[in-house]
Enzyme design. Sequence first.
Site, PDB file in Angstrom:
ATOM      1  N   HIS A  90      -0.919  12.858   5.775  1.00 58.40           N
ATOM      2  CA  HIS A  90      -0.367  11.682   6.294  1.00 58.40           C
ATOM      3  C   HIS A  90       0.185  10.771   5.431  1.00 58.40           C
ATOM      4  O   HIS A  90      -0.558  10.599   4.305  1.00 58.40           O
ATOM      5  CB  HIS A  90      -1.251  11.170   7.169  1.00 58.40           C
ATOM      6  N   ASP A 137       0.188   5.476   0.693  1.00 55.20           N
ATOM      7  CA  ASP A 137      -1.042   6.088   1.073  1.00 55.20           C
ATOM      8  C   ASP A 137      -0.626   7.651   0.943  1.00 55.20           C
ATOM      9  O   ASP A 137       0.324   8.240   1.546  1.00 55.20           O
ATOM     10  CB  ASP A 137      -0.956   5.948   2.702  1.00 55.20           C
ATOM     11  N   ARG A 189       5.534   3.237   8.739  1.00 63.00           N
ATOM     12  CA  ARG A 189       6.481   4.230   7.991  1.00 63.00           C
ATOM     13  C   ARG A 189       5.954   5.620   7.804  1.00 63.00           C
ATOM     14  O   ARG A 189       5.953   6.191   6.585  1.00 63.00           O
ATOM     15  CB  ARG A 189       7.127   3.478   6.626  1.00 63.00           C
ATOM     16  N   GLU A 222      -3.075  10.384   3.020  1.00 63.48           N
ATOM     17  CA  GLU A 222      -4.540  10.475   3.721  1.00 63.48           C
ATOM     18  C   GLU A 222      -4.270  12.086   4.351  1.00 63.48           C
ATOM     19  O   GLU A 222      -3.341  12.525   4.676  1.00 63.48           O
ATOM     20  CB  GLU A 222      -4.545   9.601   4.964  1.00 63.48           C
ATOM     21  N   GLU A 236       0.699  -1.169  -0.014  1.00 68.72           N
ATOM     22  CA  GLU A 236      -0.035   0.063   0.001  1.00 68.72           C
ATOM     23  C   GLU A 236       0.864   1.224  -0.065  1.00 68.72           C
ATOM     24  O   GLU A 236       2.013   1.316   0.597  1.00 68.72           O
ATOM     25  CB  GLU A 236      -0.770  -0.194   1.263  1.00 68.72           C
ATOM     26  N   ASN A 293       2.269   6.921   3.968  1.00 71.51           N
ATOM     27  CA  ASN A 293       2.570   5.717   4.781  1.00 71.51           C
ATOM     28  C   ASN A 293       3.028   4.767   3.593  1.00 71.51           C
ATOM     29  O   ASN A 293       2.486   4.973   2.485  1.00 71.51           O
ATOM     30  CB  ASN A 293       1.724   5.217   5.560  1.00 71.51           C
ATOM     31  N   GLY A 341      -5.242  13.742  17.734  1.00 72.34           N
ATOM     32  CA  GLY A 341      -5.493  12.356  18.246  1.00 72.34           C
ATOM     33  C   GLY A 341      -6.654  11.953  18.852  1.00 72.34           C
ATOM     34  O   GLY A 341      -6.807  11.262  19.843  1.00 72.34           O
TER      35      GLY A 341
END
Length: 290
Positions: free
Chosen positions: A121, A106, A132, A108, A104, A123, A202
């Site tokens: 974001h 990514d 990662r 985001e 994958e 990854n 968060g």
Amino acid sequence: MASLPSSSPLILVLSLIVISSLTAASAGNFYQDFDITWGDGRGKILNNGELLTLSLDKPSGSGFQSKNEYLFGKIDMQLKLVAGNSAGTVTAYYLSSKGSTWDEIDFEFLGNLSGDPYVLHTNVFSQGKGNREQQFYLWFDPTADFHTYSILWNPQRIIFSVDGTPIREFKNEESIGVPFPKNQPMRIYSSLWNADDWATRGGLVKTDWSQAPFTASYRNFNDDNACVWSNGASSCTSSSSSSSSEWLSQELDNTSQEKLRWVQKNYMIYNYCSDSKRFPQGLPPECNMP
């Protein structure tokens, strides 16, 4: 200028129709390239296939996927993200294979309170393992207009770019035992969904459903430089011309490396390679490579 014969206007009009249709095809058409996969009508293809929108309200979000699978490619998409108070929402745009050991890549986009910056974001997963992450602020308002988000994926590296500026490079470091996505064909996916348990600060900031529906927009998809996977074979062959397949060995030149350093110095807000608390047994091996 010499006068045209009387039959020329018709020929000219027909020629322009052919040219315009070819131009439209080269820019990508969402009807041809993608399927809306979920959302009970919240995902829409508009403007004769030139525009796609995803919406999120309290009952559900929405998503789409590419008709094609790819094994390597340079893939561009223009996005305009959810405007205003988008806290709690996530717009995901990524490549992924299937199965328990999936690969994958990514993008985001984590929503924000009005006036706060979006978090981009990124990854990379290989053989079902991720962890990662790198995160960035953007140097513009991604909700005011469309911007181009690109993934260059070739056998040597993955480069994430925004409006042609590289923000992240993930190199193939299989020689030191780091898995790299190179064997599993992947589809393009995108979704708009509620993740207020973690997405904004968060999970401290929850989705304000009075602002719904939330909408993200997509246009100008381009996969001209990509290897389509079909019936166990790739569309990229040794007969490809050298000019059309340069991206298969593309790397960052000096100017692009300078841009990458500029982004990472000024806009990176999280890098897994700097998070020693998260990896008490030692950082992943690729973090020690130049």
